[in-house]
Design a protein around this motif. Structure first.
Motif, PDB file in Angstrom:
ATOM      1  N   GLY A  52       0.752   8.201  -5.921  1.00 41.78           N
ATOM      2  CA  GLY A  52      -0.563   9.314  -5.753  1.00 41.78           C
ATOM      3  C   GLY A  52      -1.726   8.418  -5.714  1.00 41.78           C
ATOM      4  O   GLY A  52      -1.886   7.143  -6.126  1.00 41.78           O
ATOM      5  N   TRP A  53      -2.582   9.120  -5.410  1.00 40.13           N
ATOM      6  CA  TRP A  53      -3.911   8.426  -5.170  1.00 40.13           C
ATOM      7  C   TRP A  53      -4.475   8.168  -6.486  1.00 40.13           C
ATOM      8  O   TRP A  53      -5.429   7.406  -6.475  1.00 40.13           O
ATOM      9  CB  TRP A  53      -4.957   9.487  -4.433  1.00 40.13           C
ATOM     10  CG  TRP A  53      -5.193  10.753  -5.017  1.00 40.13           C
ATOM     11  CD1 TRP A  53      -4.483  11.699  -4.922  1.00 40.13           C
ATOM     12  CD2 TRP A  53      -6.370  10.829  -5.954  1.00 40.13           C
ATOM     13  NE1 TRP A  53      -5.091  12.959  -5.693  1.00 40.13           N
ATOM     14  CE2 TRP A  53      -6.243  12.208  -6.233  1.00 40.13           C
ATOM     15  CE3 TRP A  53      -7.509  10.160  -6.365  1.00 40.13           C
ATOM     16  CZ2 TRP A  53      -7.136  12.742  -7.173  1.00 40.13           C
ATOM     17  CZ3 TRP A  53      -8.320  10.504  -7.107  1.00 40.13           C
ATOM     18  CH2 TRP A  53      -8.321  12.094  -7.899  1.00 40.13           C
ATOM     19  N   THR A  54      -4.137   8.669  -7.433  1.00 41.24           N
ATOM     20  CA  THR A  54      -4.781   8.451  -8.822  1.00 41.24           C
ATOM     21  C   THR A  54      -4.317   6.976  -9.363  1.00 41.24           C
ATOM     22  O   THR A  54      -4.923   6.553 -10.169  1.00 41.24           O
ATOM     23  CB  THR A  54      -4.570   9.831  -9.761  1.00 41.24           C
ATOM     24  OG1 THR A  54      -3.026   9.809 -10.054  1.00 41.24           O
ATOM     25  CG2 THR A  54      -5.168  11.039  -9.341  1.00 41.24           C
ATOM     26  N   THR A  55      -3.282   6.581  -8.886  1.00 42.23           N
ATOM     27  CA  THR A  55      -2.700   5.221  -9.165  1.00 42.23           C
ATOM     28  C   THR A  55      -3.856   4.305  -9.370  1.00 42.23           C
ATOM     29  O   THR A  55      -3.946   3.310 -10.268  1.00 42.23           O
ATOM     30  CB  THR A  55      -1.500   4.757  -8.437  1.00 42.23           C
ATOM     31  OG1 THR A  55      -0.380   5.706  -8.494  1.00 42.23           O
ATOM     32  CG2 THR A  55      -1.357   3.387  -8.921  1.00 42.23           C
ATOM     33  N   VAL A  56      -4.731   3.999  -8.187  1.00 41.13           N
ATOM     34  CA  VAL A  56      -5.488   2.984  -8.151  1.00 41.13           C
ATOM     35  C   VAL A  56      -6.676   3.267  -9.091  1.00 41.13           C
ATOM     36  O   VAL A  56      -6.990   2.316  -9.640  1.00 41.13           O
ATOM     37  CB  VAL A  56      -6.091   2.862  -6.505  1.00 41.13           C
ATOM     38  CG1 VAL A  56      -7.279   1.954  -6.280  1.00 41.13           C
ATOM     39  CG2 VAL A  56      -5.031   2.560  -5.607  1.00 41.13           C
ATOM     40  N   ILE A  88       1.908   1.845  -3.482  1.00 44.62           N
ATOM     41  CA  ILE A  88       0.946   2.541  -4.176  1.00 44.62           C
ATOM     42  C   ILE A  88       0.651   4.107  -4.039  1.00 44.62           C
ATOM     43  O   ILE A  88       0.380   4.898  -4.569  1.00 44.62           O
ATOM     44  CB  ILE A  88      -0.423   1.693  -4.060  1.00 44.62           C
ATOM     45  CG1 ILE A  88      -0.285   0.499  -4.689  1.00 44.62           C
ATOM     46  CG2 ILE A  88      -1.779   2.335  -4.631  1.00 44.62           C
ATOM     47  CD1 ILE A  88      -1.428  -0.629  -4.307  1.00 44.62           C
ATOM     48  N   LEU A  89       0.714   4.406  -2.695  1.00 48.68           N
ATOM     49  CA  LEU A  89       0.350   5.657  -2.074  1.00 48.68           C
ATOM     50  C   LEU A  89       1.508   6.577  -2.570  1.00 48.68           C
ATOM     51  O   LEU A  89       1.361   7.983  -2.771  1.00 48.68           O
ATOM     52  CB  LEU A  89       0.044   5.876  -0.684  1.00 48.68           C
ATOM     53  CG  LEU A  89      -1.004   5.013  -0.150  1.00 48.68           C
ATOM     54  CD1 LEU A  89      -1.304   4.895   1.263  1.00 48.68           C
ATOM     55  CD2 LEU A  89      -2.493   5.663  -0.713  1.00 48.68           C
ATOM     56  N   ALA A 119       0.718  -1.381   0.045  1.00 42.46           N
ATOM     57  CA  ALA A 119      -0.096   0.082  -0.028  1.00 42.46           C
ATOM     58  C   ALA A 119       0.924   1.292  -0.155  1.00 42.46           C
ATOM     59  O   ALA A 119       0.418   2.119  -0.674  1.00 42.46           O
ATOM     60  CB  ALA A 119      -0.949   0.081   1.305  1.00 42.46           C
TER      61      ALA A 119
END
Length: 121
Positions: A66-70, A62-63, A59
């Motif tokens: 950036g939050w737009t990755t997910v 991923i963070l 996690a």
């Protein structure tokens, strides 16, 4: 055994090709003898390995992207799983092959195809 970095070849497809060659070259008695072990390995062990590979992506990683990755990854996988089977059907490919291509392209390539192939009827 580590492949040379200059080759830019993943060990996964190399092992699949070597396994396919060995399987086709082996006498039928050897193939029959190892079939139960191969069935177990290609179901339970392979799936466990894929979960472990996925677990490497934490996690925090991923963070850090950036939050737009997910949502971007979810849209990419969703589009691939939706569009590729439609394209496969349009080009006259079997639905099973279309599903395998969609998983391989959208998720992680050969590993996903190896894991999904037994589950697709």
């Amino acid at each position: 055994v580590q492949l040379r970095r200059q080759l830019h070849i993943s060990a996964i497809p190399v092992s699949i090709v070597l396994g396919a060659a060995a399987g086709n070259a082996a006498p039928s008695a050897v193939t029959a003898a190892i079939k139960p072990g191969l069935s177990y390995a290609t179901s339970n062990i392979l799936r466990t390995g894929i979960v472990c590979v996925g677990a490497k992506l934490s996690a925090a990683q991923i963070l850090a992207l950036g939050w737009t990755t997910v949502p971007a990854a979810a849209c990419s996988v969703g589009a691939g799983v939706t569009i590729i089977p439609m394209l496969a059907a349009r080009f006259g490919l079997a639905p099973r092959l279309g599903a395998l291509l969609a998983c391989g392209t959208s998720i992680c390539g050969v590993t996903a195809i190896s894991a999904v192939a037994p589950a697709i009827a």
